[in-house]
Design an enzyme around this catalytic site. Structure first.
Site, PDB file in Angstrom:
ATOM      1  N   CYS A 171      24.662  44.955  46.495  1.00  0.00           N
ATOM      2  CA  CYS A 171      23.595  45.010  47.882  1.00  0.00           C
ATOM      3  C   CYS A 171      23.566  43.614  48.526  1.00  0.00           C
ATOM      4  O   CYS A 171      23.228  42.536  47.394  1.00  0.00           O
ATOM      5  CB  CYS A 171      22.465  45.666  47.556  1.00  0.00           C
ATOM      6  SG  CYS A 171      22.571  47.318  46.924  1.00  0.00           S
ATOM      7  N   ARG A 209      30.024  40.115  48.838  1.00  0.00           N
ATOM      8  CA  ARG A 209      29.382  40.510  47.468  1.00  0.00           C
ATOM      9  C   ARG A 209      30.000  41.927  47.235  1.00  0.00           C
ATOM     10  O   ARG A 209      29.652  42.128  46.113  1.00  0.00           O
ATOM     11  CB  ARG A 209      27.880  40.413  47.704  1.00  0.00           C
ATOM     12  CG  ARG A 209      27.161  39.258  48.180  1.00  0.00           C
ATOM     13  CD  ARG A 209      25.766  39.235  48.625  1.00  0.00           C
ATOM     14  NE  ARG A 209      24.877  39.903  47.612  1.00  0.00           N
ATOM     15  CZ  ARG A 209      24.021  39.105  46.870  1.00  0.00           C
ATOM     16  NH1 ARG A 209      24.339  38.003  47.001  1.00  0.00           N
ATOM     17  NH2 ARG A 209      23.421  39.623  45.908  1.00  0.00           N
ATOM     18  N   TRP A 255      25.886  48.871  47.941  1.00  0.00           N
ATOM     19  CA  TRP A 255      26.802  48.954  47.020  1.00  0.00           C
ATOM     20  C   TRP A 255      26.401  50.077  46.139  1.00  0.00           C
ATOM     21  O   TRP A 255      25.428  49.934  45.287  1.00  0.00           O
ATOM     22  CB  TRP A 255      27.226  47.783  46.068  1.00  0.00           C
ATOM     23  CG  TRP A 255      28.234  47.691  45.300  1.00  0.00           C
ATOM     24  CD1 TRP A 255      29.517  47.486  45.526  1.00  0.00           C
ATOM     25  CD2 TRP A 255      28.255  47.885  43.610  1.00  0.00           C
ATOM     26  NE1 TRP A 255      30.509  47.614  44.317  1.00  0.00           N
ATOM     27  CE2 TRP A 255      29.696  47.883  43.442  1.00  0.00           C
ATOM     28  CE3 TRP A 255      27.424  48.336  42.833  1.00  0.00           C
ATOM     29  CZ2 TRP A 255      30.160  48.147  42.100  1.00  0.00           C
ATOM     30  CZ3 TRP A 255      27.823  48.646  41.541  1.00  0.00           C
ATOM     31  CH2 TRP A 255      29.010  48.434  41.108  1.00  0.00           C
ATOM     32  N   ASN A 284      17.408  45.663  47.152  1.00  0.00           N
ATOM     33  CA  ASN A 284      18.722  45.511  46.259  1.00  0.00           C
ATOM     34  C   ASN A 284      18.120  45.478  44.815  1.00  0.00           C
ATOM     35  O   ASN A 284      17.109  44.923  44.502  1.00  0.00           O
ATOM     36  CB  ASN A 284      19.100  43.791  46.726  1.00  0.00           C
ATOM     37  CG  ASN A 284      20.201  43.522  45.912  1.00  0.00           C
ATOM     38  OD1 ASN A 284      20.763  44.129  45.088  1.00  0.00           O
ATOM     39  ND2 ASN A 284      20.588  42.157  46.032  1.00  0.00           N
ATOM     40  N   GLY A 285      18.727  46.161  43.982  1.00  0.00           N
ATOM     41  CA  GLY A 285      18.429  46.298  42.469  1.00  0.00           C
ATOM     42  C   GLY A 285      18.328  47.744  41.961  1.00  0.00           C
ATOM     43  O   GLY A 285      19.030  48.389  42.735  1.00  0.00           O
ATOM     44  N   GLU A 343      41.968  35.972  30.365  1.00  0.00           N
ATOM     45  CA  GLU A 343      41.470  35.568  31.699  1.00  0.00           C
ATOM     46  C   GLU A 343      42.735  36.077  32.770  1.00  0.00           C
ATOM     47  O   GLU A 343      42.569  36.698  33.912  1.00  0.00           O
ATOM     48  CB  GLU A 343      41.242  34.246  32.136  1.00  0.00           C
ATOM     49  CG  GLU A 343      40.943  33.870  33.337  1.00  0.00           C
ATOM     50  CD  GLU A 343      39.849  34.729  34.147  1.00  0.00           C
ATOM     51  OE1 GLU A 343      39.270  35.252  33.721  1.00  0.00           O
ATOM     52  OE2 GLU A 343      39.652  34.543  35.641  1.00  0.00           O
ATOM     53  N   LYS A 350      42.201  39.084  35.865  1.00  0.00           N
ATOM     54  CA  LYS A 350      42.834  38.601  37.218  1.00  0.00           C
ATOM     55  C   LYS A 350      43.673  39.543  37.774  1.00  0.00           C
ATOM     56  O   LYS A 350      43.412  40.294  38.899  1.00  0.00           O
ATOM     57  CB  LYS A 350      43.474  37.130  37.232  1.00  0.00           C
ATOM     58  CG  LYS A 350      43.044  36.166  38.328  1.00  0.00           C
ATOM     59  CD  LYS A 350      41.695  35.685  38.081  1.00  0.00           C
ATOM     60  CE  LYS A 350      40.709  36.633  37.865  1.00  0.00           C
ATOM     61  NZ  LYS A 350      39.208  35.846  37.491  1.00  0.00           N
ATOM     62  N   GLU A 384      42.073  43.220  38.071  1.00  0.00           N
ATOM     63  CA  GLU A 384      40.820  43.630  39.078  1.00  0.00           C
ATOM     64  C   GLU A 384      41.500  43.716  40.503  1.00  0.00           C
ATOM     65  O   GLU A 384      40.734  44.104  41.443  1.00  0.00           O
ATOM     66  CB  GLU A 384      39.588  42.409  38.763  1.00  0.00           C
ATOM     67  CG  GLU A 384      40.134  41.053  39.306  1.00  0.00           C
ATOM     68  CD  GLU A 384      38.755  39.996  39.029  1.00  0.00           C
ATOM     69  OE1 GLU A 384      37.886  40.734  39.328  1.00  0.00           O
ATOM     70  OE2 GLU A 384      39.065  39.079  38.803  1.00  0.00           O
ATOM     71  N   HIS A 425      50.643  45.003  14.924  1.00  0.00           N
ATOM     72  CA  HIS A 425      49.567  45.823  14.284  1.00  0.00           C
ATOM     73  C   HIS A 425      49.192  47.097  15.281  1.00  0.00           C
ATOM     74  O   HIS A 425      48.343  47.282  15.252  1.00  0.00           O
ATOM     75  CB  HIS A 425      48.268  45.051  14.022  1.00  0.00           C
ATOM     76  CG  HIS A 425      48.518  43.988  13.039  1.00  0.00           C
ATOM     77  ND1 HIS A 425      48.782  44.269  11.757  1.00  0.00           N
ATOM     78  CD2 HIS A 425      48.918  42.692  13.330  1.00  0.00           C
ATOM     79  CE1 HIS A 425      48.979  43.095  10.937  1.00  0.00           C
ATOM     80  NE2 HIS A 425      48.872  41.973  11.867  1.00  0.00           N
ATOM     81  N   LYS A 478      31.062  40.891  44.213  1.00  0.00           N
ATOM     82  CA  LYS A 478      31.052  39.320  43.777  1.00  0.00           C
ATOM     83  C   LYS A 478      30.040  39.139  42.801  1.00  0.00           C
ATOM     84  O   LYS A 478      29.871  38.184  41.879  1.00  0.00           O
ATOM     85  CB  LYS A 478      30.997  38.549  44.933  1.00  0.00           C
ATOM     86  CG  LYS A 478      31.155  37.183  44.629  1.00  0.00           C
ATOM     87  CD  LYS A 478      32.613  36.687  44.165  1.00  0.00           C
ATOM     88  CE  LYS A 478      32.538  35.241  43.918  1.00  0.00           C
ATOM     89  NZ  LYS A 478      33.692  35.027  42.839  1.00  0.00           N
TER      90      LYS A 478
HETATM   91  O1  M6R Z   1      28.768  35.185  38.925  1.00  0.00           O
HETATM   92  P1  M6R Z   1      29.278  35.433  37.349  1.00  0.00           P
HETATM   93  O2  M6R Z   1      29.924  34.136  36.791  1.00  0.00           O
HETATM   94  O3  M6R Z   1      28.068  35.647  36.435  1.00  0.00           O
HETATM   95  O4  M6R Z   1      29.968  36.691  37.362  1.00  0.00           O
HETATM   96  C1  M6R Z   1      30.560  37.078  35.938  1.00  0.00           C
HETATM   97  C2  M6R Z   1      31.597  38.188  36.385  1.00  0.00           C
HETATM   98  O5  M6R Z   1      31.172  39.392  37.036  1.00  0.00           O
HETATM   99  C3  M6R Z   1      32.830  37.725  37.080  1.00  0.00           C
HETATM  100  O6  M6R Z   1      33.331  36.674  36.580  1.00  0.00           O
HETATM  101  C4  M6R Z   1      33.868  38.808  37.175  1.00  0.00           C
HETATM  102  O7  M6R Z   1      34.522  38.897  36.232  1.00  0.00           O
HETATM  103  C5  M6R Z   1      35.147  38.171  38.281  1.00  0.00           C
HETATM  104  N1  M6R Z   1      35.300  39.491  39.303  1.00  0.00           N
HETATM  105  C6  M6R Z   1      36.233  37.904  37.819  1.00  0.00           C
HETATM  106  O8  M6R Z   1      37.155  37.527  38.628  1.00  0.00           O
END
Ligand code: M6R
Length: 607
Positions: free
Chosen positions: A2, A27, A74, A100-101, A482, A486, A489, A505, A602
């Protein structure tokens, strides 16, 4: 997550509010709404869907109010719908709130309010807030006291803006464990969840601490703690350019941010390596303290956690201190072995991630020293940690984190060297060699980005796959994780990372003709072992993609992406770039929105 925007000034509020919401779109959200103080009433316009749809709502252009609040939602409690969108009014249409929260005790509060005659029209936790304020107001409390009493009843996290029909020139905002900033220009006040949404209006800000309330009119702001004692606050000037978050001619933010990595790395290195000893602004840890450290926890979420994994071995080798990397949402709910000799490092691009901040508070309560690494100036985590250090990646807008990750790796590697210098736990020549290599990283990243035809071709070839595996050993495994994150997501392709040695395994059972396997291979001592793992999957019909800086006979492999040489220690900073590009171009081939993937936000400000 949010987003919140608020305005009190002399201009028509609605366009300013919508503009602010557009800046918060990155966000992640599913509904949007605004509310302005009109002549005798509060007007609310909201719906599910995009912020730009607000322009089409009937009557939106007739709003004349100069005081208003706005929100992107959100969904957490209740599906995306007009009813569940914010702002929310109380039953008497006197108070209007955006939030927000998450209000954890909203069920109890709802029952209490229902018992007192209140009705609810949404499934949200938020709707209890305006009604609770109204409940206290009807008992004879003024606007401020009513908001204060309501806040004291809330359990969970909140950043709220409240307007009241009876006080048309004012707004009250409050926060606990959720971000909120107040921007001030000559005769206007702006409120938002983050600074970039306001930077085109002002560069001077007040920052609320948890449990504080601000009572705002257009030319005055008063701050209070949760007992309504007045507190004084300094106005802080923030240096951030208004266009640093524009796309700069790139098709998407993600691509722009991938290409910004050489600059981000350069700026994160800054002047830290200029002198004979590392200059680490913000940290002044003594040899006496560092020698006592029994272990380091690195705690974070998602990509930021992968950055921790990417430096774990370096810290251990250079500083001789055990390092444990943990996911914040797990760490906060167990009982980690922490004492005053444990150092806890928290990594967060946004500096607002609820789990990471809660994990930090836990370590503090157990007496550990805490360091926060964040990319966002004055973000909440900087106010909680004992020390904080900024990465200088610039605003990261795309949901998929790219330049923040490489900047975090650079900063953490410099921090490992800094500790090693103080502790004298590594030889001077070793430290100097690594420093020289770090200084060459921006150029080497540029080299990778110069010609990416090979990566685009591979993306075209494999974009319709349903599953992909990422393999690596040691530090390459952290990059494999990582790369897999990527891809999944943004492209929604199921992708999984494994340490190459684990194949036999279990996972090798899934390898069949046409399966794509992406291998990262940057450690000279493990080349032979990794190549035999690759051979095992090739034999079973897999399409292999190899990302490497090693010399070996590549004639047996169709898809090899070469990256510049660098010692294994620093290799994630370079080997991740082809993985980011691969995820990006696969997603483009699929015609999906790379910057705003489904279901993701975000800034994850709720747990
Ligand atoms: O703002 P932050 O670095 O704390 O966020 C952590 C994760 O939410 C963030 O890295 C998320 O995994 C990304 N979407 C990855 O690309």
């Amino acid at each position: 997550m949010c987003g919140i925007v608020g305005y009190i000034g002399t201009k028509k509020a609605s366009p300013i509010l919508i503009n602010g919401l557009l800046k918060l779109e990155y966000r992640g959200y599913d509904s949007a709404g605004i509310s302005t103080m009109e002549k005798d009433s509060i007007s609310v316009m909201k719906d599910k869907g995009r912020v730009k749809n607000l322009y089409d709502l009937e009557g939106i252009n007739d709003l004349k109010g100069t005081v208003g609040i706005a929100h992107t939602r959100w969904a957490t409690h209740g599906k995306p719908s007009k009813e569940n969108s914010h702002p929310h009014l109380d039953n008497s249409n006197t108070f209007c709130v955006v939030h927000n929260g998450i209000i954890e005790n909203y069920n109890d509060l709802r029952t209490f309010l229902k018992d007192n005659g209140y009705e609810f029209y949404s499934e949200t936790d938020t709707e209890v807030i305006p009604n609770l304020i109204s409940y206290y107001y009807k008992k004879g409390n003024d606007f401020l006291k009513s908001v204060n009493l309501a806040c004291n009843d809330l359990k969970g996290s909140y950043a709220i803006e409240v307007i009241c029909k009876d006080m048309p020139e004012n707004m009250i905002v409050a926060r606990k464990d959720s971000p909120l900033v107040i921007g001030k220009s000559d005769d206007e006040i702006f409120v938002s969840s983050d600074i970039p949404a306001l930077i085109s209006f002002t560069n001077t800000f007040y920052f609320l601490n948890d449990n504080e309330i601000a009572y705002i009119s257009k030319d005055n702001i008063k701050f209070y703690d949760n007992n309504l004692n007045e507190v004084s606050k300094e106005l802080t000037t923030v240096e951030l350019s208004a266009n640093s978050a524009d796309k700069d001619g790139f098709e998407d933010y993600m691509l722009k941010e991938i290409y910004e990595q050489p600059k981000a790395i350069r700026e994160t290195i800054g002047t830290s390596l200029n002198g004979s000893k590392i200059n680490f602004e913000g940290l002044n840890l003594t040899k006496e303290y560092l020698s006592k450290i029994n272990k380091i926890y690195m705690v974070a979420c998602g990509t930021a956690m992968h950055a921790g994994l990417g430096v774990k071995s370096n810290f251990e080798t250079l500083c001789n201190i055990p390092v444990i990397v943990e996911v914040a949402s797990e760490f906060r709910y167990r009982n980690p072995l922490i004492d005053e000799n444990t150092l806890c490092i928290y990594i967060s691009q946004s500096g607002e991630t609820a789990d990471t901040i809660a994990a930090l508070k836990l370590a503090k309560s157990k007496g550990a020293k805490t360091i926060a690494i964040t990319n966002v100036i004055e973000s909440s985590i900087t106010r909680e940690a004992d020390y904080f250090v900024y990465t200088h990646a610039g605003p990261e807008i795309a949901v998929a984190s790219t330049k923040a990750y490489t900047s975090q790796l650079v900063l953490l590697n410099i921090m490992a060297l800094y500790f090693a210098e103080i502790l004298e736990s590594s030889t001077e020549s070793r430290i100097d060699n690594i420093k020289k290599e770090i200084l060459k990283l921006p150029e080497k990243a540029e080299e990778i980005l110069k010609d990416i035809t090979n990566i685009k071709n591979i993306a075209h070839e494999i974009h319709s796959k349903k599953t992909m595996f990422y393999l690596g050993r040691g530090i390459d495994y952290s990059v494999a994780m990582e790369g897999a994150l990527k891809l999944k997501e943004i492209s929604y392709i199921f992708s999984e990372a494994y340490p190459s040695g684990e194949l036999k395994h279990g996972p090798i059972a899934l390898i069949e003709k046409g399966t794509s396997v992406i291998n990262i291979l940057t450690n000279s001592t493990l080349v032979e072992k990794s190549l035999s793992n690759i051979q095992e999957v090739v034999t079973r019909g897999a399409t292999c993609i190899i990302i490497t800086n090693q010399d070996f006979d590549i004639s047996n492999f169709e898809n090899v992406i070469k990256i510049p040489e660098i010692s294994a220690l620093l290799s994630p900073i370079l080997s991740v770039i082809p993985l980011q590009l691969l995820a990006y171009y696969i997603t483009k081939e699929k015609g999906l929105d790379v910057d705003k993937p489904r279901n993701l936000a975000k800034s994850v400000t709720v747990e």
